[in-house]
Motif scaffolding. Structure first.
Motif, PDB file in Angstrom:
ATOM      1  N   ALA A 183       1.233  -0.690  -0.128  1.00  0.00           N
ATOM      2  CA  ALA A 183       0.218   0.292   0.768  1.00  0.00           C
ATOM      3  C   ALA A 183       1.001   1.434   0.196  1.00  0.00           C
ATOM      4  N   TYR A 184       1.986   0.943   0.708  1.00  0.00           N
ATOM      5  CA  TYR A 184       2.664   2.095   1.043  1.00  0.00           C
ATOM      6  C   TYR A 184       3.294   2.563  -0.262  1.00  0.00           C
ATOM      7  N   ARG A 185       3.965   1.778  -1.106  1.00  0.00           N
ATOM      8  CA  ARG A 185       4.284   1.703  -2.595  1.00  0.00           C
ATOM      9  C   ARG A 185       3.649   2.084  -3.488  1.00  0.00           C
ATOM     10  N   SER A 186       2.602   1.976  -3.594  1.00  0.00           N
ATOM     11  CA  SER A 186       1.113   2.052  -5.165  1.00  0.00           C
ATOM     12  C   SER A 186       0.829   3.755  -3.900  1.00  0.00           C
ATOM     13  N   TRP A 187       1.124   3.765  -2.897  1.00  0.00           N
ATOM     14  CA  TRP A 187       1.070   5.852  -1.902  1.00  0.00           C
ATOM     15  C   TRP A 187       1.658   6.531  -2.936  1.00  0.00           C
ATOM     16  N   TYR A 188       3.366   5.615  -3.019  1.00  0.00           N
ATOM     17  CA  TYR A 188       4.333   6.104  -3.374  1.00  0.00           C
ATOM     18  C   TYR A 188       4.488   6.967  -4.318  1.00  0.00           C
ATOM     19  N   LEU A 189       3.936   5.649  -5.546  1.00  0.00           N
ATOM     20  CA  LEU A 189       4.276   5.886  -6.438  1.00  0.00           C
ATOM     21  C   LEU A 189       2.901   6.518  -7.615  1.00  0.00           C
ATOM     22  N   THR A 190       1.790   5.758  -7.298  1.00  0.00           N
ATOM     23  CA  THR A 190       0.840   6.956  -7.831  1.00  0.00           C
ATOM     24  C   THR A 190      -0.044   7.879  -7.233  1.00  0.00           C
ATOM     25  N   GLY A 191       0.378   8.367  -5.622  1.00  0.00           N
ATOM     26  CA  GLY A 191      -0.962   8.588  -5.361  1.00  0.00           C
ATOM     27  C   GLY A 191      -1.705   8.443  -4.259  1.00  0.00           C
TER      28      GLY A 191
END
Length: 160
Positions: A97-105
């Motif tokens: 979830a953090y990686r998704s938030w970091y890459l796509t917002g």
């Protein structure tokens, strides 16, 4: 559970039902944060269900109580293992979830192209083209060549 009770109380059974139902409902959402919360709630509900399967009683230590009055230690050990597994899965999903938030917002899981194509075919009530097979390795574009690249190059007379 109360000491000397014949089985689990209704409150604990309802708590298991609410935790599992809420967890499954959250797992069906598209947001990774809600999926993470669903995994946590589902894990806690299942852990409580496993604990309800055991016999209540005194601490399972030799010499502290008669054997018939001791609680069952197996569900406690299973719950301890399940807590560790749930923690590992939670840490992994939190990282995703953090990686998704970091890459796509955003932490929403998007549909991929194949899902959209299947939905369009279902709306038109069509069947996807069937792969009948028999084309051979060179005729089927979906066929994967199991040989490593070096062997293919050597077979063709080229050097890697």
């Amino acid at each position: 559970m109360t000491r000397g009770a014949a089985g689990p109380t209704l409150v604990l059974v309802l708590a298991v039902g609410v935790l599992v139902a809420t967890g499954v409902t959250l797992l069906l959402e598209r947001s990774l944060t809600r999926i993470l919360l669903g995994v946590i709630l589902l894990g806690n509900g299942v852990n409580l269900l496993i604990l309800l399967g055991g016999r209540s009683g005194a601490a399972p230590l030799v010499g502290t109580a008669p054997t018939a009055a001791m609680s069952d230690a197996l569900p406690q050990a299973m719950v301890l293992t399940a807590v560790v597994i749930t923690f590992g899965l939670t840490a992994f999903l939190l990282a995703v979830a953090y990686r998704s938030w970091y890459l796509t917002g955003d932490d929403e899981v998007q549909d991929d192209l194949e899902d959209r194509q299947i939905v369009r075919l279902a709306e038109r009530n069509e069947v996807a083209t069937a792969d009948l097979g028999g084309e051979g390795p060179d005729g089927d574009p979906e066929q994967v060549d199991p040989e490593p690249a070096r062997r293919r190059l050597r077979r063709r007379g080229q050097q890697p």
